[in-house]
Scaffold this active site. Structure first.
Site, PDB file in Angstrom:
ATOM      1  N   PHE A  81      46.148  31.164  46.325  1.00 33.97           N
ATOM      2  CA  PHE A  81      45.230  31.525  45.254  1.00 33.97           C
ATOM      3  C   PHE A  81      45.463  32.985  44.893  1.00 33.97           C
ATOM      4  O   PHE A  81      45.551  33.831  45.768  1.00 33.97           O
ATOM      5  CB  PHE A  81      43.772  31.364  45.702  1.00 33.97           C
ATOM      6  CG  PHE A  81      43.397  29.950  46.017  1.00 33.97           C
ATOM      7  CD1 PHE A  81      42.954  29.099  45.013  1.00 33.97           C
ATOM      8  CD2 PHE A  81      43.472  29.464  47.308  1.00 33.97           C
ATOM      9  CE1 PHE A  81      42.600  27.800  45.312  1.00 33.97           C
ATOM     10  CE2 PHE A  81      43.128  28.164  47.608  1.00 33.97           C
ATOM     11  CZ  PHE A  81      42.686  27.325  46.603  1.00 33.97           C
ATOM     12  N   ASP A  82      45.540  33.279  43.601  1.00 35.79           N
ATOM     13  CA  ASP A  82      45.728  34.659  43.173  1.00 35.79           C
ATOM     14  C   ASP A  82      44.978  34.884  41.873  1.00 35.79           C
ATOM     15  O   ASP A  82      45.563  35.027  40.821  1.00 35.79           O
ATOM     16  CB  ASP A  82      47.215  34.967  42.993  1.00 35.79           C
ATOM     17  CG  ASP A  82      47.455  36.434  42.629  1.00 35.79           C
ATOM     18  OD1 ASP A  82      46.631  37.271  43.007  1.00 35.79           O
ATOM     19  OD2 ASP A  82      48.458  36.718  41.971  1.00 35.79           O
ATOM     20  N   LYS A  83      43.682  34.912  41.949  1.00 36.13           N
ATOM     21  CA  LYS A  83      42.883  35.170  40.760  1.00 36.13           C
ATOM     22  C   LYS A  83      41.546  35.736  41.192  1.00 36.13           C
ATOM     23  O   LYS A  83      40.849  35.160  42.007  1.00 36.13           O
ATOM     24  CB  LYS A  83      42.678  33.883  39.969  1.00 36.13           C
ATOM     25  CG  LYS A  83      41.895  34.110  38.690  1.00 36.13           C
ATOM     26  CD  LYS A  83      42.237  33.053  37.695  1.00 36.13           C
ATOM     27  CE  LYS A  83      41.489  33.153  36.402  1.00 36.13           C
ATOM     28  NZ  LYS A  83      40.836  34.367  36.069  1.00 36.13           N
TER      29      LYS A  83
END
Length: 171
Positions: A62-64
C-alpha cells in the site's frame, strides 16, 4: 451407526444432487457477503473475481496517504540549522497556505498560530516540494530529503531548518 463426518458428507451429497442450484447460489452469495464485510471495514474490492484471485496473493503493498494512515501529519524534530532563521515557521506557514496537499494541510493546522510570510510567487512541484519568492527576493523551498519523512527548508539555496513529518497508522 456412522460417525458424524460420514453423515455430514452424505447430507451434503444429497443436497448437491437434489438441488444443484442451491450450491450455485450459495457461492456468489458468500462472495458478495465477503465483499460487503470488507467494504464495512474500508476495503473496497471490485467484483467477485478479484476476491477469488486474492486467495493466491502472497504480498500486498500500500502506498497512499489515508489508505492505511489517518492523513493528519505531525511535525517532529524541528531544528533550525541557521540560528538567525527565526522566520522559518512563518515561511512554512506562508508556503503551505498555497497548497492543498495533505502534508500542506497538516502544516497549516500546526502553524495556524503563526503569521504567514507573504509569497507573491509560488511554484509547487508535485512530489518534490513547494518554493516561493517574496518581495525581498528571498527564495524558500521545502523539499523532501533522502531520509524518508525528513523535510528541509532552504533560503537562497542554504539549508535553514529541518523537520520530520509523521503520519499515524489507522487503528
Amino acid at each position: 451407526q456412522q460417525p458424524l463426518s460420514v453423515a455430514l458428507l452424505r447430507s451434503i451429497a444429497v443436497l448437491v444432487i437434489a438441488c444443484p442450484c442451491a450450491m450455485g447460489l450459495a457461492t456468489p452469495a458468500a462472495v458478495m457477503v465477503a465483499i460487503g464485510k470488507a467494504a464495512q471495514r474500508g476495503i473496497l474490492i471490485r467484483g467477485g473475481d478479484t476476491l477469488e484471485r486474492l486467495a493466491g496473493v502472497t504480498r500486498i503493498i500500500f502506498d497512499k496517504t489515508g489508505t492505511l494512515t489517518d492523513g493528519a501529519f505531525e511535525v517532529r524534530n524541528f531544528q533550525r540549522i541557521d540560528p538567525h532563521a527565526s522566520e522559518a515557521e512563518a515561511a512554512l506557514a506562508g508556503l503551505e497556505a498555497h497548497s492543498q496537499h495533505p502534508i500542506a494541510k497538516s502544516l497549516q493546522r500546526v502553524y495556524a498560530h503563526v503569521t504567514p510570510m507573504e509569497f507573491p510567487t509560488i511554484d509547487e512541484k508535485r512530489g518534490i516540494g513547494i518554493a516561493g519568492t517574496n518581495s525581498q527576493n528571498v527564495y524558500y523551498e521545502i523539499r523532501k530529503a533522502d531520509r524518508g519523512t525528513a523535510i528541509e527548508l532552504h533560503r537562497n539555496n542554504q539549508l535553514i531548518a529541518t523537520f520530520e513529518i509523521v503520519d499515524r497508522v489507522k487503528p
